[in-house]
Design a protein around this motif. Structure first.
Motif, PDB file in Angstrom:
ATOM      1  N   PHE A 142       0.840  -1.205   0.000  1.00 33.08           N
ATOM      2  CA  PHE A 142       0.000   0.000   0.000  1.00 33.08           C
ATOM      3  C   PHE A 142       0.873   1.254   0.000  1.00 33.08           C
ATOM      4  CE2 PHE A 142      -3.746  -2.494   1.413  1.00 33.08           C
ATOM      5  CZ  PHE A 142      -4.721  -1.890   0.623  1.00 33.08           C
ATOM      6  N   GLY A 143       1.932   1.238   0.824  1.00 30.53           N
ATOM      7  CA  GLY A 143       2.823   2.395   0.866  1.00 30.53           C
ATOM      8  C   GLY A 143       3.494   2.654  -0.463  1.00 30.53           C
ATOM      9  N   ILE A 148       3.725   5.955  -5.483  1.00 32.58           N
ATOM     10  CA  ILE A 148       3.754   6.063  -6.953  1.00 32.58           C
ATOM     11  C   ILE A 148       2.666   7.016  -7.434  1.00 32.58           C
ATOM     12  CG2 ILE A 148       3.366   4.788  -9.099  1.00 32.58           C
ATOM     13  CD1 ILE A 148       4.678   2.360  -7.727  1.00 32.58           C
ATOM     14  N   ILE A 149       1.463   6.896  -6.873  1.00 30.48           N
ATOM     15  CA  ILE A 149       0.371   7.798  -7.266  1.00 30.48           C
ATOM     16  C   ILE A 149       0.713   9.241  -6.911  1.00 30.48           C
ATOM     17  CG2 ILE A 149      -2.035   8.411  -6.782  1.00 30.48           C
ATOM     18  CD1 ILE A 149      -2.580   5.420  -6.406  1.00 30.48           C
ATOM     19  N   ALA A 161      -5.830  11.106  -3.151  1.00 27.92           N
ATOM     20  CA  ALA A 161      -5.921   9.656  -3.366  1.00 27.92           C
ATOM     21  C   ALA A 161      -4.617   8.959  -2.963  1.00 27.92           C
ATOM     22  CB  ALA A 161      -6.254   9.362  -4.823  1.00 27.92           C
ATOM     23  N   GLY A 162      -3.489   9.535  -3.383  1.00 32.65           N
ATOM     24  CA  GLY A 162      -2.198   8.943  -3.041  1.00 32.65           C
ATOM     25  C   GLY A 162      -1.969   8.893  -1.546  1.00 32.65           C
ATOM     26  N   HIS A 226       8.977  10.977  -5.617  1.00 29.03           N
ATOM     27  CA  HIS A 226       9.883  10.306  -6.560  1.00 29.03           C
ATOM     28  C   HIS A 226      10.981   9.545  -5.806  1.00 29.03           C
ATOM     29  CE1 HIS A 226       7.744  12.410  -9.542  1.00 29.03           C
ATOM     30  NE2 HIS A 226       8.542  13.452  -9.732  1.00 29.03           N
ATOM     31  N   MET A 227      11.605  10.214  -4.849  1.00 32.15           N
ATOM     32  CA  MET A 227      12.724   9.612  -4.126  1.00 32.15           C
ATOM     33  C   MET A 227      12.256   8.516  -3.163  1.00 32.15           C
ATOM     34  SD  MET A 227      15.027  12.980  -3.313  1.00 32.15           S
ATOM     35  CE  MET A 227      15.724  13.961  -4.649  1.00 32.15           C
ATOM     36  N   LEU A 228      11.046   8.677  -2.619  1.00 29.61           N
ATOM     37  CA  LEU A 228      10.538   7.707  -1.651  1.00 29.61           C
ATOM     38  C   LEU A 228      10.234   6.357  -2.300  1.00 29.61           C
ATOM     39  CD1 LEU A 228       9.797   7.435   1.361  1.00 29.61           C
ATOM     40  CD2 LEU A 228       7.485   8.213   0.788  1.00 29.61           C
TER      41      LEU A 228
END
Length: 557
Positions: A142-143, A148-149, A161-162, A226-228
């Motif tokens: 889920f994370g 990504i969203i 939503a993300g 992006h980095m996460l």
């Protein structure tokens, strides 16, 4: 009366969680002679006693235990520590981009935390039924999906939503990870690991703010997502490969910290039978499991291979239906000590989160006029305060309880953990002074110092109280920490609706004077549970409402 004035109980032969922890060799009795001890310190009795089964997590090599808890701690950093404050330094920037008030952007994180709170009982029920491993893996997925969203969105709705999907990843890494410490480690080993996890949950988020502030200011807030992605993907892989199931059904006789009658002689005899490969029907106080002639003795059970440990589901650990398991986290609050713990740690943590909500509006406005990077750097103060709190508790908590046990003729009382609450008075002091200095526009070096002071106190409080309840009521630990997480995140969600507006209307002084006063009251309430805690543990064992209503908690097999 026992050492340090804890009131003794006269109703039970042995109050659950009161155990022999330190016993010098010349004082050993026939009953305790056969108990397993710490190889490095033979005076320390292992609590709970490990079984003879090589698959018992208590028997895993220490290095393996540390690897498992390190991977889980890394997940706690990503999901429980980083996600909630991820956007805090960039709230004003995001509000301008989407043409929304700052309060509406803050509420997005509130929605995420609401999902976290709502998913907590589900995570508890599923982990009770099928173990912690599947819950941790699904939560990490889920994370990853939510991240990504968030990295791809170009709208307010997409960001919402993300964040909501990310919320499904937090509950397991806030709550189950703490009960896993009880799965893997003995009483005298838990303090350091409890300190590590509570430091991550309470203070590591401030280090992330130091990093995410400059990233949001120089590269844009989307780069935070992006980095996460890379880190969340790595956590998924590590969980799948190196974190076996830690839930284990152990003969209840080994849980000598949970029984009202020691029956140590019977346990020693059972150990000899198991070691000899014999299975004999036994019964202890109506709570022990039954070893039959057809069952495989623990000592003869084959050790699982690496491939076998990769199984997503390792069997069923409870015969209760899911509805009953969903009710259990709420039902444990019938225990007054548990309710106190949930409200104290949830409330005191929520006050700190309220500060994070206020950082951008206070310090990005005149006279401070900081940019997102500058607002992020303000978290150095609380990060250092939390780090000092963690180092202090890690260095003192386990040695302190061992010293208290030796002063108490080798008997350990869980209430000794509450001595760690003494430094938590700095939480109230720091909150009050933070509000005063912000109101009067003191240097942000000063405000950051008091911000760090209150987090020092908060870390001490959460570590001491968490260690206390996991020792005093280990049989309910999964449900307790799930409920703790639910209450915390509901408070975080509720605060996201009014803290910014309240601060803007009345000023930070009034807001944090109120929070500080409540924190003082919570801290001083510890006195009741320190002196009367043992009596209440006896009362709860004799009048356990959960047992009367047929609600079982995770260790009652």
């Amino acid at each position: 009366m026992v050492f340090l004035g804890i009131l003794d109980d006269k109703h039970l032969q042995h109050v659950p969680a009161t155990v022999v922890l330190a016993e010098e060799e010349h004082l050993r009795t026939a009953a305790t002679e056969g108990l397993k001890r710490d190889p490095k310190n033979p005076d320390i009795i292992l609590i709970p006693q490990p079984s003879a089964d090589p698959n018992d997590p208590l028997n895993w090599p220490y290095v393996k235990k540390v690897v498992v808890i390190s991977i889980i701690a890394f997940g706690s950093v990503l999901y429980a520590a980083v996600l909630a404050p991820l956007l805090s330094p960039a709230l004003v920037v995001i509000a301008k981009e989407f043409d929304k008030p700052v309060g509406e952007i803050t509420v997005i994180s509130g929605y995420m935390l609401l999902v976290t709170a709502a998913s907590g009982p589900i995570a508890s029920a599923v982990s009770r039924k099928w173990g912690k491993r599947p819950v941790l893996i699904v939560s990490s997925l889920f994370g990853l999906l939510g991240t990504i969203i968030g990295s791809a969105t170009r709208s307010y709705e997409g960001l919402t939503a993300g964040r909501v999907i990310q919320g499904g990843s937090i509950s397991a890494f806030e709550s189950l990870v703490i009960s896993m410490i009880g799965d893997l480690f003995f009483v005298h080993q838990r303090g350091g690991f409890m300190t590590l996890i509570q430091f991550i949950l309470a203070a590591a988020s401030n280090f992330s703010a130091i990093i995410v502030g400059p990233i949001a200011g120089n590269l844009g807030w989307r780069y935070l997502f992006h980095m996460l992605i890379a880190f969340t993907a790595l956590e998924v892989i590590l969980l799948i490969l190196f974190v076996p199931e830690t839930t284990y059904i152990r003969d209840h006789r080994y849980d000598i910290d949970e029984l009202a009658e020691d029956n140590l002689e019977d346990l020693a005899a059972a150990e000899k039978r198991h070691a000899g490969g014999k299975g004999v029907e036994t019964s202890v106080d109506g709570v022990a499991r039954v070893d039959t002639a057809t069952s495989v003795p623990p000592a003869l059970r084959p050790k699982k291979t690496f491939i076998q440990e990769l199984a997503f589901i390792n069997g069923t650990f409870s015969d209760d239906n899911l509805l009953q398991l969903l009710i259990a986290p709420f039902a444990v609050c019938l225990n007054v000590t548990v309710l106190w713990f949930v409200l104290l740690t949830g409330g005191i943590s929520a006050f700190f989160v309220a500060q994070s909500y206020d950082i951008a509006p206070i310090f990005m406005a005149p006279p401070y006029s900081l940019d997102p990077a500058g607002a992020g750097y303000l978290s150095i103060g609380p990060f250092l305060g939390g780090l000092l709190g963690a180092l202090f508790m890690g260095a003192t908590l386990d040695p302190l309880i061992k010293w208290c046990a030796k002063k108490n003729n080798g008997i350990y009382e869980p209430e000794y953990r509450l001595l760690g609450m003494i430094p938590s008075i700095f939480a109230g002091i720091g909150l009050v002074l933070f509000g005063y200095t912000c109101q009067n526009h003191f240097s942000y070096y000063v405000t950051a110092t008091f911000h760090g002071m209150d987090l020092f106190g908060i870390v001490c409080a959460t570590v001491a109280c968490s260690a206390y309840v996991i020792d005093a009521f280990r049989d309910m630990s999964s449900e307790i920490f799930i409920m703790n997480m639910v209450v915390k995140n509901l408070l975080f969600y509720g605060f996201s609706y009014f803290v910014n507006d309240w601060t803007e209307k009345n000023g930070p002084a009034i807001v944090f004077y109120v929070f500080g006063a409540i924190a003082f009251g919570m801290t001083f309430s510890t006195v009741i549970f320190f002196f009367w805690g043992k009596k209440y543990r006896s009362f709860w064992h004799r009048h356990n409402l959960l047992k009367k209503w047929g609600i079982r908690t995770h260790a009652e097999f």
